[in-house]
Design an enzyme around this catalytic site. Structure first.
Site, PDB file in Angstrom:
ATOM      1  N   LYS A 100     -12.156   2.016   0.568  1.00 19.74           N
ATOM      2  CA  LYS A 100     -11.239   2.684  -0.364  1.00 19.74           C
ATOM      3  C   LYS A 100     -11.919   2.677  -1.721  1.00 19.74           C
ATOM      4  O   LYS A 100     -12.140   1.630  -2.320  1.00 19.74           O
ATOM      5  CB  LYS A 100      -9.893   1.963  -0.429  1.00 19.74           C
ATOM      6  CG  LYS A 100      -8.899   2.673  -1.345  1.00 19.74           C
ATOM      7  CD  LYS A 100      -7.650   1.851  -1.571  1.00 19.74           C
ATOM      8  CE  LYS A 100      -6.765   2.592  -2.582  1.00 19.74           C
ATOM      9  NZ  LYS A 100      -5.886   1.682  -3.318  1.00 19.74           N
ATOM     10  N   GLY A 161       0.856  -0.381 -10.067  1.00 20.07           N
ATOM     11  CA  GLY A 161       1.715  -1.511 -10.371  1.00 20.07           C
ATOM     12  C   GLY A 161       2.859  -1.228 -11.314  1.00 20.07           C
ATOM     13  O   GLY A 161       3.606  -2.137 -11.674  1.00 20.07           O
ATOM     14  N   ALA A 187      -0.101   4.080  -5.239  1.00 25.86           N
ATOM     15  CA  ALA A 187       0.088   3.552  -6.594  1.00 25.86           C
ATOM     16  C   ALA A 187       1.375   4.039  -7.246  1.00 25.86           C
ATOM     17  O   ALA A 187       1.725   5.218  -7.168  1.00 25.86           O
ATOM     18  CB  ALA A 187      -1.093   3.878  -7.509  1.00 25.86           C
ATOM     19  N   GLY A 188       2.064   3.087  -7.853  1.00 29.61           N
ATOM     20  CA  GLY A 188       3.253   3.377  -8.643  1.00 29.61           C
ATOM     21  C   GLY A 188       4.564   3.365  -7.884  1.00 29.61           C
ATOM     22  O   GLY A 188       5.626   3.434  -8.505  1.00 29.61           O
TER      23      GLY A 188
END
Length: 262
Positions: A100, A161, A187-188
Protein backbone atom coordinates in the site's frame (compact mmCIF):
# COMPACT_ATOMS: atom_id res chain seq x y z
CA UNK A 1 -29.02 -12.16 -4.20
CA UNK A 2 -25.42 -13.18 -4.75
CA UNK A 3 -22.37 -10.99 -5.15
CA UNK A 4 -19.12 -11.48 -6.97
CA UNK A 5 -15.99 -11.63 -4.78
CA UNK A 6 -13.63 -8.70 -4.51
CA UNK A 7 -10.70 -9.44 -6.83
CA UNK A 8 -7.36 -7.62 -6.50
CA UNK A 9 -4.46 -8.62 -8.74
CA UNK A 10 -6.12 -11.96 -9.43
CA UNK A 11 -6.71 -12.79 -5.75
CA UNK A 12 -10.30 -13.19 -4.49
CA UNK A 13 -11.68 -11.99 -1.17
CA UNK A 14 -15.09 -12.45 0.42
CA UNK A 15 -14.84 -9.44 2.71
CA UNK A 16 -14.94 -5.91 1.34
CA UNK A 17 -13.66 -4.40 4.59
CA UNK A 18 -9.91 -3.97 5.04
CA UNK A 19 -8.58 -3.11 8.47
CA UNK A 20 -5.53 -1.28 9.77
CA UNK A 21 -3.36 -2.14 12.78
CA UNK A 22 -2.33 1.26 14.16
CA UNK A 23 -3.49 3.03 17.35
CA UNK A 24 -4.88 0.03 19.22
CA UNK A 25 -4.45 0.26 22.98
CA UNK A 26 -3.52 -3.41 23.36
CA UNK A 27 -2.76 -6.40 21.14
CA UNK A 28 -5.80 -8.11 22.67
CA UNK A 29 -8.10 -5.33 21.50
CA UNK A 30 -6.50 -5.46 18.07
CA UNK A 31 -6.97 -9.22 17.75
CA UNK A 32 -10.59 -9.07 18.85
CA UNK A 33 -11.33 -6.25 16.42
CA UNK A 34 -9.70 -8.05 13.48
CA UNK A 35 -11.75 -11.15 14.27
CA UNK A 36 -15.01 -9.19 14.58
CA UNK A 37 -14.40 -7.25 11.38
CA UNK A 38 -14.41 -10.30 9.15
CA UNK A 39 -11.59 -8.64 7.20
CA UNK A 40 -9.19 -10.71 5.14
CA UNK A 41 -6.70 -7.95 4.29
CA UNK A 42 -4.74 -6.34 7.14
CA UNK A 43 -2.44 -3.40 6.54
CA UNK A 44 0.73 -2.84 8.58
CA UNK A 45 2.98 0.24 8.68
CA UNK A 46 6.48 -1.09 8.09
CA UNK A 47 8.22 2.09 9.29
CA UNK A 48 6.55 1.72 12.68
CA UNK A 49 7.92 -1.77 13.33
CA UNK A 50 11.02 -2.20 15.47
CA UNK A 51 13.18 -4.45 13.28
CA UNK A 52 16.44 -3.80 15.11
CA UNK A 53 16.28 -7.02 17.15
CA UNK A 54 15.37 -10.21 15.24
CA UNK A 55 14.44 -11.91 18.54
CA UNK A 56 11.97 -9.21 19.54
CA UNK A 57 8.33 -9.71 18.64
CA UNK A 58 6.64 -7.18 16.39
CA UNK A 59 3.07 -6.61 15.36
CA UNK A 60 3.54 -9.15 12.57
CA UNK A 61 3.99 -11.92 15.14
CA UNK A 62 0.47 -11.40 16.46
CA UNK A 63 -1.25 -11.96 13.10
CA UNK A 64 -2.20 -15.36 11.67
CA UNK A 65 -0.47 -15.23 8.27
CA UNK A 66 -2.26 -18.37 7.10
CA UNK A 67 -5.60 -16.67 7.57
CA UNK A 68 -5.00 -13.08 6.47
CA UNK A 69 -3.36 -11.28 3.57
CA UNK A 70 -0.78 -8.90 5.01
CA UNK A 71 -0.65 -5.58 3.17
CA UNK A 72 2.48 -3.65 4.18
CA UNK A 73 2.21 0.11 3.80
CA UNK A 74 4.65 2.98 3.46
CA UNK A 75 2.92 5.31 5.95
CA UNK A 76 5.27 7.99 7.24
CA UNK A 77 7.26 8.28 4.02
CA UNK A 78 7.72 11.88 2.93
CA UNK A 79 8.83 11.37 -0.67
CA UNK A 80 9.13 8.77 -3.41
CA UNK A 81 12.65 7.72 -2.37
CA UNK A 82 11.58 6.92 1.19
CA UNK A 83 8.55 5.04 -0.10
CA UNK A 84 10.68 2.95 -2.47
CA UNK A 85 13.11 2.06 0.32
CA UNK A 86 10.27 1.11 2.68
CA UNK A 87 8.48 -0.97 0.04
CA UNK A 88 11.66 -2.93 -0.68
CA UNK A 89 12.20 -3.45 3.04
CA UNK A 90 8.58 -4.61 3.38
CA UNK A 91 9.11 -7.22 0.69
CA UNK A 92 12.17 -8.55 2.54
CA UNK A 93 10.34 -8.65 5.87
CA UNK A 94 7.02 -10.10 4.73
CA UNK A 95 7.94 -12.02 1.59
CA UNK A 96 5.02 -10.31 -0.15
CA UNK A 97 5.19 -8.08 -3.21
CA UNK A 98 1.94 -6.33 -2.25
CA UNK A 99 2.37 -2.76 -1.01
CA UNK A 100 0.00 0.00 0.00
CA UNK A 101 1.79 3.07 -1.29
CA UNK A 102 1.57 6.20 0.87
CA UNK A 103 3.63 9.37 0.36
CA UNK A 104 2.80 12.11 2.88
CA UNK A 105 5.18 15.09 2.95
CA UNK A 106 3.09 17.19 5.37
CA UNK A 107 2.93 15.68 8.89
CA UNK A 108 0.05 17.96 9.84
CA UNK A 109 -2.45 17.24 7.07
CA UNK A 110 -1.05 13.81 6.09
CA UNK A 111 -2.44 14.47 2.62
CA UNK A 112 -0.81 12.36 -0.12
CA UNK A 113 1.68 13.80 -2.60
CA UNK A 114 0.24 13.11 -6.07
CA UNK A 115 3.47 13.61 -8.02
CA UNK A 116 5.72 11.43 -5.86
CA UNK A 117 2.96 8.83 -5.50
CA UNK A 118 2.80 8.43 -9.27
CA UNK A 119 6.59 8.43 -9.57
CA UNK A 120 6.99 5.78 -6.87
CA UNK A 121 4.16 3.67 -8.30
CA UNK A 122 5.82 3.53 -11.72
CA UNK A 123 9.10 2.36 -10.22
CA UNK A 124 7.53 -0.20 -7.88
CA UNK A 125 5.46 -1.71 -10.68
CA UNK A 126 8.64 -1.99 -12.78
CA UNK A 127 10.14 -3.94 -9.86
CA UNK A 128 7.24 -6.39 -9.74
CA UNK A 129 5.22 -4.97 -6.87
CA UNK A 130 1.43 -5.10 -6.64
CA UNK A 131 0.73 -1.45 -5.84
CA UNK A 132 -2.34 -0.16 -4.01
CA UNK A 133 -1.87 3.64 -3.89
CA UNK A 134 -3.46 5.93 -1.31
CA UNK A 135 -4.45 9.17 -3.02
CA UNK A 136 -6.57 12.27 -2.74
CA UNK A 137 -9.90 11.82 -4.52
CA UNK A 138 -8.46 13.02 -7.82
CA UNK A 139 -10.05 11.33 -10.86
CA UNK A 140 -7.18 12.35 -13.18
CA UNK A 141 -4.52 10.93 -10.88
CA UNK A 142 -6.58 7.78 -10.33
CA UNK A 143 -6.73 7.20 -14.08
CA UNK A 144 -2.99 7.78 -14.48
CA UNK A 145 -2.22 5.32 -11.69
CA UNK A 146 -4.46 2.70 -13.26
CA UNK A 147 -2.78 3.27 -16.62
CA UNK A 148 0.69 2.62 -15.19
CA UNK A 149 -0.51 -0.67 -13.69
CA UNK A 150 -1.73 -0.13 -10.13
CA UNK A 151 -3.92 -2.93 -8.79
CA UNK A 152 -6.38 -0.56 -7.09
CA UNK A 153 -6.85 3.11 -6.40
CA UNK A 154 -7.55 4.21 -2.82
CA UNK A 155 -9.06 7.71 -2.63
CA UNK A 156 -9.51 9.35 0.75
CA UNK A 157 -12.92 10.22 2.14
CA UNK A 158 -11.37 12.93 4.32
CA UNK A 159 -8.00 13.40 6.07
CA UNK A 160 -6.51 10.37 7.82
CA UNK A 161 -7.84 9.79 11.32
CA UNK A 162 -10.13 12.82 11.18
CA UNK A 163 -13.41 10.90 11.41
CA UNK A 164 -15.06 13.53 9.22
CA UNK A 165 -16.62 10.92 6.94
CA UNK A 166 -16.83 11.29 3.18
CA UNK A 167 -16.22 14.87 2.07
CA UNK A 168 -15.21 13.82 -1.44
CA UNK A 169 -18.32 11.95 -2.59
CA UNK A 170 -18.62 13.63 -6.00
CA UNK A 171 -14.96 13.02 -6.83
CA UNK A 172 -15.17 9.40 -5.65
CA UNK A 173 -18.17 8.88 -7.94
CA UNK A 174 -16.13 10.15 -10.88
CA UNK A 175 -13.27 7.80 -9.98
CA UNK A 176 -15.65 4.84 -9.72
CA UNK A 177 -17.29 5.66 -13.06
CA UNK A 178 -13.99 5.52 -14.95
CA UNK A 179 -12.10 2.83 -13.02
CA UNK A 180 -11.34 -0.67 -14.31
CA UNK A 181 -9.62 -1.66 -11.07
CA UNK A 182 -11.14 -1.85 -7.57
CA UNK A 183 -11.77 1.48 -5.85
CA UNK A 184 -11.11 1.33 -2.09
CA UNK A 185 -12.23 4.31 -0.01
CA UNK A 186 -9.52 4.88 2.58
CA UNK A 187 -9.14 7.43 5.38
CA UNK A 188 -11.47 9.69 7.32
CA UNK A 189 -14.30 7.23 7.88
CA UNK A 190 -15.66 7.71 11.39
CA UNK A 191 -18.73 5.52 11.74
CA UNK A 192 -20.23 2.56 9.86
CA UNK A 193 -22.69 4.81 8.02
CA UNK A 194 -19.68 6.47 6.33
CA UNK A 195 -18.53 3.07 5.06
CA UNK A 196 -22.07 2.22 4.00
CA UNK A 197 -22.26 5.45 1.99
CA UNK A 198 -18.95 4.68 0.27
CA UNK A 199 -20.28 1.28 -0.75
CA UNK A 200 -23.62 2.75 -1.87
CA UNK A 201 -21.67 5.07 -4.18
CA UNK A 202 -20.21 1.96 -5.82
CA UNK A 203 -16.85 1.63 -4.09
CA UNK A 204 -15.48 -1.90 -4.13
CA UNK A 205 -14.17 -1.85 -0.56
CA UNK A 206 -13.31 0.33 2.43
CA UNK A 207 -10.20 0.47 4.61
CA UNK A 208 -10.72 1.52 8.23
CA UNK A 209 -8.24 1.96 11.08
CA UNK A 210 -8.65 4.83 13.55
CA UNK A 211 -12.45 4.68 13.78
CA UNK A 212 -12.17 1.09 14.99
CA UNK A 213 -8.90 1.18 16.94
CA UNK A 214 -9.82 4.28 18.95
CA UNK A 215 -13.44 3.36 19.62
CA UNK A 216 -14.36 2.70 23.25
CA UNK A 217 -15.10 -0.90 22.24
CA UNK A 218 -13.01 -1.68 19.12
CA UNK A 219 -14.39 -5.17 18.53
CA UNK A 220 -17.97 -3.93 18.65
CA UNK A 221 -17.13 -1.07 16.28
CA UNK A 222 -15.36 -3.51 13.94
CA UNK A 223 -18.49 -5.64 13.81
CA UNK A 224 -20.55 -2.53 13.10
CA UNK A 225 -18.26 -1.59 10.21
CA UNK A 226 -18.53 -5.12 8.84
CA UNK A 227 -22.30 -4.79 8.80
CA UNK A 228 -22.16 -1.25 7.39
CA UNK A 229 -19.99 -2.32 4.47
CA UNK A 230 -22.24 -5.29 3.77
CA UNK A 231 -25.39 -3.15 3.92
CA UNK A 232 -23.95 -0.52 1.60
CA UNK A 233 -22.85 -3.13 -0.90
CA UNK A 234 -26.30 -4.75 -0.88
CA UNK A 235 -27.94 -1.36 -1.37
CA UNK A 236 -25.68 -0.62 -4.33
CA UNK A 237 -26.48 -3.97 -5.95
CA UNK A 238 -30.20 -3.55 -5.27
CA UNK A 239 -30.32 -0.18 -7.04
CA UNK A 240 -31.65 2.83 -5.16
CA UNK A 241 -34.71 4.77 -6.22
CA UNK A 242 -34.08 8.06 -8.03
CA UNK A 243 -34.15 11.27 -6.04
CA UNK A 244 -37.20 13.40 -6.80
CA UNK A 245 -37.98 17.05 -6.17
CA UNK A 246 -41.57 16.24 -5.16
CA UNK A 247 -43.38 13.56 -3.19
CA UNK A 248 -44.90 10.45 -4.76
CA UNK A 249 -47.59 8.41 -3.06
CA UNK A 250 -46.47 5.03 -1.80
CA UNK A 251 -49.99 3.60 -1.69
CA UNK A 252 -52.25 3.00 -4.75
CA UNK A 253 -54.55 5.73 -5.95
CA UNK A 254 -57.00 3.41 -7.68
CA UNK A 255 -59.72 1.35 -6.03
CA UNK A 256 -59.97 3.74 -3.07
CA UNK A 257 -63.60 4.39 -2.01
CA UNK A 258 -64.68 7.98 -2.57
CA UNK A 259 -66.99 9.93 -0.28
CA UNK A 260 -70.64 9.94 -1.39
CA UNK A 261 -71.80 12.98 -3.30
CA UNK A 262 -74.05 15.32 -1.34
Amino acid sequence: MTDEPLVIAGKSFRSRLMIGTGKYRTMEEQGAAIEASGAEIITVAIRRLDLSDPQKKTLLDYIDWSRYTILPNTAGCRNAEEALFTARLAREVTGSNWIKLEVQPDPTSLLPDPIDTLRAAEQLIAEGFVVLPYIHADPILARRLEEVGCATVMPLGSPIGSGQGILTAEEIKLIIAQAHVPVVVDAGLGVPSDASLAMELGADACLVNTAIAQAQQPALMAEAFRLGVAAGRSAYLAGRIPRRATATASSPETGVPQPAAR
